[in-house]
Design a protein around this motif. Structure first.
Motif, PDB file in Angstrom:
ATOM      1  N   ILE A  89       0.851  -1.204   0.000  1.00 56.08           N
ATOM      2  CA  ILE A  89       0.000   0.000   0.000  1.00 56.08           C
ATOM      3  C   ILE A  89       0.883   1.250   0.000  1.00 56.08           C
ATOM      4  N   GLU A  90       0.525   2.230  -0.843  1.00 56.00           N
ATOM      5  CA  GLU A  90       1.174   3.545  -0.767  1.00 56.00           C
ATOM      6  C   GLU A  90       0.265   4.434   0.071  1.00 56.00           C
ATOM      7  N   PHE A  91       0.815   5.065   1.080  1.00 52.82           N
ATOM      8  CA  PHE A  91       0.058   5.972   1.937  1.00 52.82           C
ATOM      9  C   PHE A  91       0.369   7.384   1.461  1.00 52.82           C
ATOM     10  N   ILE A  92      -0.662   8.064   0.968  1.00 52.48           N
ATOM     11  CA  ILE A  92      -0.459   9.407   0.420  1.00 52.48           C
ATOM     12  C   ILE A  92      -1.128  10.424   1.334  1.00 52.48           C
ATOM     13  N   VAL A  93      -0.407  11.457   1.682  1.00 57.41           N
ATOM     14  CA  VAL A  93      -0.983  12.539   2.490  1.00 57.41           C
ATOM     15  C   VAL A  93      -0.974  13.801   1.644  1.00 57.41           C
ATOM     16  N   ARG A  94      -2.094  14.520   1.664  1.00 58.73           N
ATOM     17  CA  ARG A  94      -2.192  15.754   0.883  1.00 58.73           C
ATOM     18  C   ARG A  94      -2.605  16.912   1.776  1.00 58.73           C
ATOM     19  N   ASN A  95      -1.920  18.029   1.621  1.00 58.05           N
ATOM     20  CA  ASN A  95      -2.282  19.267   2.321  1.00 58.05           C
ATOM     21  C   ASN A  95      -2.861  20.280   1.346  1.00 58.05           C
ATOM     22  N   ALA A  97      -4.264  20.610  -2.851  1.00 57.30           N
ATOM     23  CA  ALA A  97      -4.679  19.780  -3.987  1.00 57.30           C
ATOM     24  C   ALA A  97      -3.816  20.045  -5.224  1.00 57.30           C
ATOM     25  N   THR A  98      -3.285  18.965  -5.774  1.00 49.71           N
ATOM     26  CA  THR A  98      -2.554  19.035  -7.046  1.00 49.71           C
ATOM     27  C   THR A  98      -2.495  17.609  -7.605  1.00 49.71           C
ATOM     28  N   GLY A  99      -1.855  17.446  -8.738  1.00 48.66           N
ATOM     29  CA  GLY A  99      -1.628  16.109  -9.298  1.00 48.66           C
ATOM     30  C   GLY A  99      -2.904  15.338  -9.525  1.00 48.66           C
ATOM     31  N   SER A 100      -2.848  14.032  -9.222  1.00 51.52           N
ATOM     32  CA  SER A 100      -3.967  13.145  -9.570  1.00 51.52           C
ATOM     33  C   SER A 100      -5.263  13.540  -8.849  1.00 51.52           C
ATOM     34  N   LEU A 101      -5.172  14.146  -7.674  1.00 52.92           N
ATOM     35  CA  LEU A 101      -6.393  14.528  -6.937  1.00 52.92           C
ATOM     36  C   LEU A 101      -7.219  15.553  -7.717  1.00 52.92           C
ATOM     37  N   THR A 102      -6.529  16.541  -8.299  1.00 51.96           N
ATOM     38  CA  THR A 102      -7.258  17.592  -9.025  1.00 51.96           C
ATOM     39  C   THR A 102      -7.940  17.006 -10.258  1.00 51.96           C
ATOM     40  N   ASN A 128      -1.348   0.781 -12.503  1.00 51.00           N
ATOM     41  CA  ASN A 128      -1.130   2.217 -12.218  1.00 51.00           C
ATOM     42  C   ASN A 128      -1.419   2.595 -10.769  1.00 51.00           C
ATOM     43  N   ASP A 129      -1.093   1.720  -9.841  1.00 50.40           N
ATOM     44  CA  ASP A 129      -1.283   1.968  -8.403  1.00 50.40           C
ATOM     45  C   ASP A 129      -2.672   2.554  -8.088  1.00 50.40           C
ATOM     46  N   PRO A 130      -3.741   1.757  -8.264  1.00 53.92           N
ATOM     47  CA  PRO A 130      -5.090   2.327  -8.096  1.00 53.92           C
ATOM     48  C   PRO A 130      -5.412   2.744  -6.663  1.00 53.92           C
ATOM     49  N   VAL A 174       3.332  20.019   0.103  1.00 51.34           N
ATOM     50  CA  VAL A 174       2.043  19.951  -0.601  1.00 51.34           C
ATOM     51  C   VAL A 174       1.411  18.567  -0.430  1.00 51.34           C
ATOM     52  N   ASP A 175       2.198  17.532  -0.738  1.00 53.50           N
ATOM     53  CA  ASP A 175       1.749  16.152  -0.529  1.00 53.50           C
ATOM     54  C   ASP A 175       2.964  15.230  -0.531  1.00 53.50           C
ATOM     55  N   PHE A 176       2.764  13.999  -0.116  1.00 53.59           N
ATOM     56  CA  PHE A 176       3.869  13.024  -0.143  1.00 53.59           C
ATOM     57  C   PHE A 176       3.317  11.608  -0.071  1.00 53.59           C
ATOM     58  N   LYS A 177       4.206  10.673  -0.390  1.00 53.40           N
ATOM     59  CA  LYS A 177       3.853   9.245  -0.362  1.00 53.40           C
ATOM     60  C   LYS A 177       4.824   8.536   0.571  1.00 53.40           C
ATOM     61  N   ILE A 178       4.303   7.692   1.441  1.00 53.40           N
ATOM     62  CA  ILE A 178       5.207   6.880   2.257  1.00 53.40           C
ATOM     63  C   ILE A 178       4.779   5.423   2.241  1.00 53.40           C
ATOM     64  N   PRO A 201      12.625  14.475  -2.457  1.00 52.86           N
ATOM     65  CA  PRO A 201      11.867  15.226  -3.479  1.00 52.86           C
ATOM     66  C   PRO A 201      11.285  14.319  -4.576  1.00 52.86           C
ATOM     67  N   ASP A 202      11.704  13.033  -4.615  1.00 60.22           N
ATOM     68  CA  ASP A 202      11.064  12.084  -5.535  1.00 60.22           C
ATOM     69  C   ASP A 202       9.681  11.686  -5.044  1.00 60.22           C
ATOM     70  N   THR A 203       9.461  11.752  -3.742  1.00 55.49           N
ATOM     71  CA  THR A 203       8.217  11.215  -3.170  1.00 55.49           C
ATOM     72  C   THR A 203       7.351  12.291  -2.498  1.00 55.49           C
ATOM     73  N   CYS A 204       7.820  13.541  -2.548  1.00 55.53           N
ATOM     74  CA  CYS A 204       7.048  14.643  -1.952  1.00 55.53           C
ATOM     75  C   CYS A 204       6.821  15.709  -3.021  1.00 55.53           C
ATOM     76  N   ARG A 205       5.793  16.523  -2.817  1.00 57.60           N
ATOM     77  CA  ARG A 205       5.709  17.761  -3.598  1.00 57.60           C
ATOM     78  C   ARG A 205       6.078  18.900  -2.665  1.00 57.60           C
ATOM     79  N   LEU A 206       7.056  19.686  -3.081  1.00 58.31           N
ATOM     80  CA  LEU A 206       7.617  20.748  -2.247  1.00 58.31           C
ATOM     81  C   LEU A 206       7.603  22.038  -3.043  1.00 58.31           C
ATOM     82  N   PHE A 220      10.687  17.086 -13.249  1.00 59.38           N
ATOM     83  CA  PHE A 220      10.941  16.039 -14.242  1.00 59.38           C
ATOM     84  C   PHE A 220       9.646  15.674 -14.970  1.00 59.38           C
ATOM     85  N   ARG A 221       8.578  15.434 -14.169  1.00 58.69           N
ATOM     86  CA  ARG A 221       7.295  15.030 -14.780  1.00 58.69           C
ATOM     87  C   ARG A 221       6.830  16.049 -15.811  1.00 58.69           C
ATOM     88  N   LYS A 222       6.985  17.349 -15.473  1.00 52.90           N
ATOM     89  CA  LYS A 222       6.430  18.406 -16.323  1.00 52.90           C
ATOM     90  C   LYS A 222       7.478  19.084 -17.193  1.00 52.90           C
TER      91      LYS A 222
HETATM   92  N1  UDP Z   1       3.913   9.587  -5.287  1.00 51.90           N
HETATM   93  C1  UDP Z   1       5.030   8.776  -5.231  1.00 51.90           C
HETATM   94  N2  UDP Z   1       5.024   7.583  -5.899  1.00 51.90           N
HETATM   95  C2  UDP Z   1       3.950   7.146  -6.601  1.00 51.90           C
HETATM   96  C3  UDP Z   1       2.809   7.980  -6.659  1.00 51.90           C
HETATM   97  C4  UDP Z   1       2.819   9.189  -6.000  1.00 51.90           C
HETATM   98  O1  UDP Z   1       6.028   9.116  -4.590  1.00 51.90           O
HETATM   99  O2  UDP Z   1       4.002   6.041  -7.165  1.00 51.90           O
HETATM  100  C5  UDP Z   1       3.903  10.864  -4.582  1.00 51.90           C
HETATM  101  C6  UDP Z   1       3.979  12.056  -5.522  1.00 51.90           C
HETATM  102  O3  UDP Z   1       5.320  12.458  -5.717  1.00 51.90           O
HETATM  103  C7  UDP Z   1       3.201  13.099  -4.777  1.00 51.90           C
HETATM  104  C8  UDP Z   1       2.150  12.311  -3.980  1.00 51.90           C
HETATM  105  O4  UDP Z   1       2.665  10.985  -3.892  1.00 51.90           O
HETATM  106  O5  UDP Z   1       4.046  13.757  -3.856  1.00 51.90           O
HETATM  107  C9  UDP Z   1       0.774  12.317  -4.590  1.00 51.90           C
HETATM  108  O6  UDP Z   1       0.889  11.914  -5.917  1.00 51.90           O
HETATM  109  P1  UDP Z   1      -0.312  11.931  -6.987  1.00 51.90           P
HETATM  110  O7  UDP Z   1      -1.270  10.858  -6.644  1.00 51.90           O
HETATM  111  O8  UDP Z   1      -0.841  13.298  -7.148  1.00 51.90           O
HETATM  112  O9  UDP Z   1       0.503  11.460  -8.199  1.00 51.90           O
HETATM  113  P2  UDP Z   1       0.667  11.865  -9.686  1.00 51.90           P
HETATM  114  O10 UDP Z   1      -0.051  10.751 -10.370  1.00 51.90           O
HETATM  115  O11 UDP Z   1       0.068  13.216  -9.889  1.00 51.90           O
HETATM  116  O12 UDP Z   1       2.158  11.810  -9.822  1.00 51.90           O
END
Ligand code: UDP
Length: 263
Positions: A89-95, A97-102, A128-130, A174-178, A201-206, A220-222
């Motif tokens: 499980i990926e645990f995502i915390v958001r403070n 809204a950006t990325g996939s949430l928007t 795609n990590d649903p 902004v958000d992160f994954k752990i 910075p690979d796993t957080c939005r700063l 990198f993504r954008k």
């Molecule tokens: N994230 C990550 N690994 C993943 C998916 C997300 O580290 O496999 C992080 C990502 O960097 C961001 C947060 O989790 O800080 C929320 O990501 P989001 O679901 O918005 O991902 P996106 O699909 O927009 O990259």
């Protein structure tokens, strides 16, 4: 600590065995991937920076009483860590809204959330990590209720600690994954839940507090450029790198003569 056979190779890291069955070595690569591996590149120096930034963050969390897999950093690219059985499980915390949430909910980019939002995703690249719910986790036995209750509590504490740590150096978390796993505690002789993987910075939005400049993997993504400079800026603000070091001018050929502050 002698490096044994490769146990696992992921997108950004490699795990090697050691002589101790409860310990492994985590090696940070320079590879960057996005959009489920569709976009790939080598970003020279990224592994070195993530190793240092993640070590710094996990060490700080441990000082606040949070158990992690980190034993110690071994060198520029490697850490000795406890071998953990990772929850899928990926645990995502958001403070904010950006990325996939928007995209998923049609929420305006940059909306500040009323309270931190905790989301769960299944670690499954081919899907795609649903996004999943707690009920999915319990129905499929990916973790039990007590484990999730414990992890949720620590995850929100981590969000508080990290938000403060970054805010103090002019960065919005902004958000992160752990990720978490179960690892052997040799003192209690029991398995315990530990924070695993990396926080970088690979796993957080700063975002810079004033300019909202992105200091994370979104560069990198954008295709925003200056990826390594942004990661370096994070390290510098956290006090890990001395002001004068410029990683982009360093030759990454063989040895990496970057000066870091001594502990
Ligand atoms: N994230 C990550 N690994 C993943 C998916 C997300 O580290 O496999 C992080 C990502 O960097 C961001 C947060 O989790 O800080 C929320 O990501 P989001 O679901 O918005 O991902 P996106 O699909 O927009 O990259």
């Amino acid at each position: 600590m002698n490096k044994g056979n490769k146990l696992y190779e992921g997108k950004a890291k490699i795990i090697y065995q050691t002589k101790d069955k409860n310990l492994v070595i985590q090696h940070f690569k320079d590879d960057a991937t996005a959009f489920n591996n569709l976009k790939k590149a080598k970003v020279e120096g990224k592994g070195v920076l993530n190793n240092r930034i993640s070590e710094f963050i996990l060490t700080n969390l441990m000082q606040s009483g949070i158990q992690t897999h980190l034993v110690r950093r071994l060198n520029m690219r490697e850490q000795l860590i406890k071998k953990a059985e990772i929850f899928p499980i990926e645990f995502i915390v958001r403070n904010i809204a950006t990325g996939s949430l928007t995209k998923r909910l049609g929420i305006a980019e940059g909306t500040i959330l009323e309270k931190p939002l905790l989301e769960y995703c299944l670690k499954k690249d081919e899907l795609n990590d649903p996004l999943i719910s707690r009920e999915h986790i319990f129905a499929f036995g990916w973790a039990n209720e007590n484990e999730i209750k414990f992890i949720d509590k620590i995850t929100l504490r981590i969000n508080d600690i990290l938000s403060g740590m970054f805010r103090a150096v002019g960065i919005k978390l902004v958000d992160f994954k752990i990720e978490y796993g179960k690892a052997w505690n040799k003192d209690t002789e029991e398995n315990e839940i530990v924070l695993a993987d990396e926080i970088s910075p690979d796993t957080c939005r700063l975002w810079d507090v004033k300019t909202e400049k992105k200091l994370d993997k979104d560069r990198f993504r954008k295709d925003l450029g200056n990826i390594i400079q942004a990661y370096q800026e994070v390290a510098r603000r956290l006090g890990i790198m001395p002001e004068e070091t410029n990683i982009s001018e360093v030759n990454f050929g063989k040895t990496i003569p970057i000066k870091f502050k001594k502990k």
